[in-house]
Design a protein around this motif. Structure first.
Motif, PDB file in Angstrom:
ATOM      1  N   LYS A   8       0.834  -1.212   0.000  1.00 19.76           N
ATOM      2  CA  LYS A   8       0.000   0.000   0.000  1.00 19.76           C
ATOM      3  C   LYS A   8       0.863   1.255   0.000  1.00 19.76           C
ATOM      4  O   LYS A   8       0.581   2.208  -0.727  1.00 19.76           O
ATOM      5  CB  LYS A   8      -0.937  -0.005   1.209  1.00 19.76           C
ATOM      6  N   ILE A   9       1.915   1.258   0.804  1.00 20.97           N
ATOM      7  CA  ILE A   9       2.831   2.399   0.850  1.00 20.97           C
ATOM      8  C   ILE A   9       3.491   2.610  -0.513  1.00 20.97           C
ATOM      9  O   ILE A   9       3.577   3.734  -1.009  1.00 20.97           O
ATOM     10  CB  ILE A   9       3.883   2.204   1.961  1.00 20.97           C
ATOM     11  N   ASP A  10       3.933   1.525  -1.120  1.00 17.82           N
ATOM     12  CA  ASP A  10       4.547   1.618  -2.446  1.00 17.82           C
ATOM     13  C   ASP A  10       3.549   2.142  -3.476  1.00 17.82           C
ATOM     14  O   ASP A  10       3.909   2.937  -4.343  1.00 17.82           O
ATOM     15  CB  ASP A  10       5.086   0.259  -2.888  1.00 17.82           C
ATOM     16  N   MET A  11       2.309   1.706  -3.371  1.00 17.64           N
ATOM     17  CA  MET A  11       1.283   2.161  -4.306  1.00 17.64           C
ATOM     18  C   MET A  11       1.052   3.664  -4.163  1.00 17.64           C
ATOM     19  O   MET A  11       0.952   4.385  -5.170  1.00 17.64           O
ATOM     20  CB  MET A  11      -0.028   1.408  -4.075  1.00 17.64           C
ATOM     21  N   VAL A  12       0.986   4.165  -2.943  1.00 15.54           N
ATOM     22  CA  VAL A  12       0.783   5.601  -2.719  1.00 15.54           C
ATOM     23  C   VAL A  12       1.930   6.388  -3.346  1.00 15.54           C
ATOM     24  O   VAL A  12       1.718   7.390  -4.024  1.00 15.54           O
ATOM     25  CB  VAL A  12       0.637   5.901  -1.211  1.00 15.54           C
ATOM     26  N   LYS A  13       3.154   5.924  -3.127  1.00 21.44           N
ATOM     27  CA  LYS A  13       4.324   6.599  -3.710  1.00 21.44           C
ATOM     28  C   LYS A  13       4.223   6.592  -5.237  1.00 21.44           C
ATOM     29  O   LYS A  13       4.431   7.622  -5.882  1.00 21.44           O
ATOM     30  CB  LYS A  13       5.609   5.897  -3.277  1.00 21.44           C
ATOM     31  N   ASN A  14       3.881   5.453  -5.812  1.00 24.00           N
ATOM     32  CA  ASN A  14       3.775   5.348  -7.269  1.00 24.00           C
ATOM     33  C   ASN A  14       2.648   6.223  -7.816  1.00 24.00           C
ATOM     34  O   ASN A  14       2.796   6.830  -8.885  1.00 24.00           O
ATOM     35  CB  ASN A  14       3.586   3.900  -7.697  1.00 24.00           C
ATOM     36  N   ASN A  37      -5.671  12.342   0.366  1.00 24.13           N
ATOM     37  CA  ASN A  37      -6.984  12.938   0.624  1.00 24.13           C
ATOM     38  C   ASN A  37      -8.049  12.502  -0.379  1.00 24.13           C
ATOM     39  O   ASN A  37      -9.133  13.080  -0.412  1.00 24.13           O
ATOM     40  CB  ASN A  37      -6.866  14.462   0.651  1.00 24.13           C
ATOM     41  N   SER A  38      -7.770  11.478  -1.154  1.00 24.62           N
ATOM     42  CA  SER A  38      -8.709  11.032  -2.195  1.00 24.62           C
ATOM     43  C   SER A  38      -9.541   9.833  -1.735  1.00 24.62           C
ATOM     44  O   SER A  38      -9.159   9.089  -0.824  1.00 24.62           O
ATOM     45  CB  SER A  38      -7.935  10.651  -3.459  1.00 24.62           C
ATOM     46  N   ASP A  39     -10.674   9.662  -2.402  1.00 21.15           N
ATOM     47  CA  ASP A  39     -11.483   8.459  -2.182  1.00 21.15           C
ATOM     48  C   ASP A  39     -10.732   7.223  -2.672  1.00 21.15           C
ATOM     49  O   ASP A  39     -10.895   6.137  -2.107  1.00 21.15           O
ATOM     50  CB  ASP A  39     -12.826   8.562  -2.915  1.00 21.15           C
ATOM     51  N   THR A  40      -9.925   7.393  -3.706  1.00 19.76           N
ATOM     52  CA  THR A  40      -9.125   6.277  -4.224  1.00 19.76           C
ATOM     53  C   THR A  40      -8.211   5.743  -3.129  1.00 19.76           C
ATOM     54  O   THR A  40      -8.074   4.531  -2.961  1.00 19.76           O
ATOM     55  CB  THR A  40      -8.301   6.725  -5.451  1.00 19.76           C
ATOM     56  N   TYR A  41      -7.607   6.629  -2.362  1.00 20.48           N
ATOM     57  CA  TYR A  41      -6.744   6.220  -1.248  1.00 20.48           C
ATOM     58  C   TYR A  41      -7.547   5.416  -0.222  1.00 20.48           C
ATOM     59  O   TYR A  41      -7.071   4.390   0.275  1.00 20.48           O
ATOM     60  CB  TYR A  41      -6.117   7.448  -0.593  1.00 20.48           C
ATOM     61  N   GLN A  42      -8.742   5.897   0.092  1.00 27.44           N
ATOM     62  CA  GLN A  42      -9.585   5.179   1.058  1.00 27.44           C
ATOM     63  C   GLN A  42      -9.899   3.765   0.568  1.00 27.44           C
ATOM     64  O   GLN A  42      -9.874   2.812   1.339  1.00 27.44           O
ATOM     65  CB  GLN A  42     -10.883   5.951   1.316  1.00 27.44           C
ATOM     66  N   ARG A  43     -10.168   3.641  -0.710  1.00 29.30           N
ATOM     67  CA  ARG A  43     -10.432   2.314  -1.289  1.00 29.30           C
ATOM     68  C   ARG A  43      -9.174   1.455  -1.263  1.00 29.30           C
ATOM     69  O   ARG A  43      -9.248   0.253  -1.019  1.00 29.30           O
ATOM     70  CB  ARG A  43     -10.939   2.451  -2.714  1.00 29.30           C
ATOM     71  N   LEU A  44      -8.032   2.057  -1.530  1.00 29.41           N
ATOM     72  CA  LEU A  44      -6.758   1.332  -1.514  1.00 29.41           C
ATOM     73  C   LEU A  44      -6.475   0.768  -0.123  1.00 29.41           C
ATOM     74  O   LEU A  44      -5.942  -0.330   0.006  1.00 29.41           O
ATOM     75  CB  LEU A  44      -5.634   2.276  -1.948  1.00 29.41           C
ATOM     76  N   ASP A  47      -8.578  -3.675   2.601  1.00 30.83           N
ATOM     77  CA  ASP A  47      -8.041  -4.934   2.090  1.00 30.83           C
ATOM     78  C   ASP A  47      -9.011  -5.637   1.144  1.00 30.83           C
ATOM     79  O   ASP A  47      -8.583  -6.283   0.185  1.00 30.83           O
ATOM     80  CB  ASP A  47      -7.691  -5.879   3.245  1.00 30.83           C
ATOM     81  N   ALA A  48     -10.295  -5.488   1.390  1.00 33.07           N
ATOM     82  CA  ALA A  48     -11.302  -6.189   0.591  1.00 33.07           C
ATOM     83  C   ALA A  48     -11.289  -5.771  -0.879  1.00 33.07           C
ATOM     84  O   ALA A  48     -11.662  -6.566  -1.750  1.00 33.07           O
ATOM     85  CB  ALA A  48     -12.690  -5.961   1.172  1.00 33.07           C
ATOM     86  N   THR A  49     -10.832  -4.551  -1.178  1.00 33.37           N
ATOM     87  CA  THR A  49     -10.828  -4.102  -2.575  1.00 33.37           C
ATOM     88  C   THR A  49      -9.711  -4.761  -3.373  1.00 33.37           C
ATOM     89  O   THR A  49      -9.828  -4.915  -4.582  1.00 33.37           O
ATOM     90  CB  THR A  49     -10.653  -2.570  -2.691  1.00 33.37           C
TER      91      THR A  49
END
Length: 73
Positions: A8-14, A37-44, A47-49
């Protein structure tokens, strides 16, 4: 730190790097703030997504859509 958390951390950086690629005027701090601050981050973060298993470009398409339209499509 678990493997999932690291992914997840790597994904945020990317995602921040992809955002800067599309909007070069942004600083890394601004790009990270936009992602976090995005909804995409909340979905990321859910774990279920399973979004953290996807490619960065695929997840970025959700963020890009959200930024352009105001909602995740």
């Amino acid at each position: 730190m678990s493997e999932q958390e690291q992914m997840k951390i790597d994904m945020v950086k990317n995602l921040a790097l992809l955002l800067i690629e599309d909007q070069p005027q942004l600083t890394m701090e601004q790009a990270l703030a936009t992602v976090i601050n995005s909804d995409t981050y909340q979905r990321l973060q859910r774990d279920a997504t399973g979004l953290y298993h996807q490619s960065s470009r695929y997840v970025y398409s959700f963020l890009d859509s959200e930024l352009k339209t105001g909602s995740v499509k």
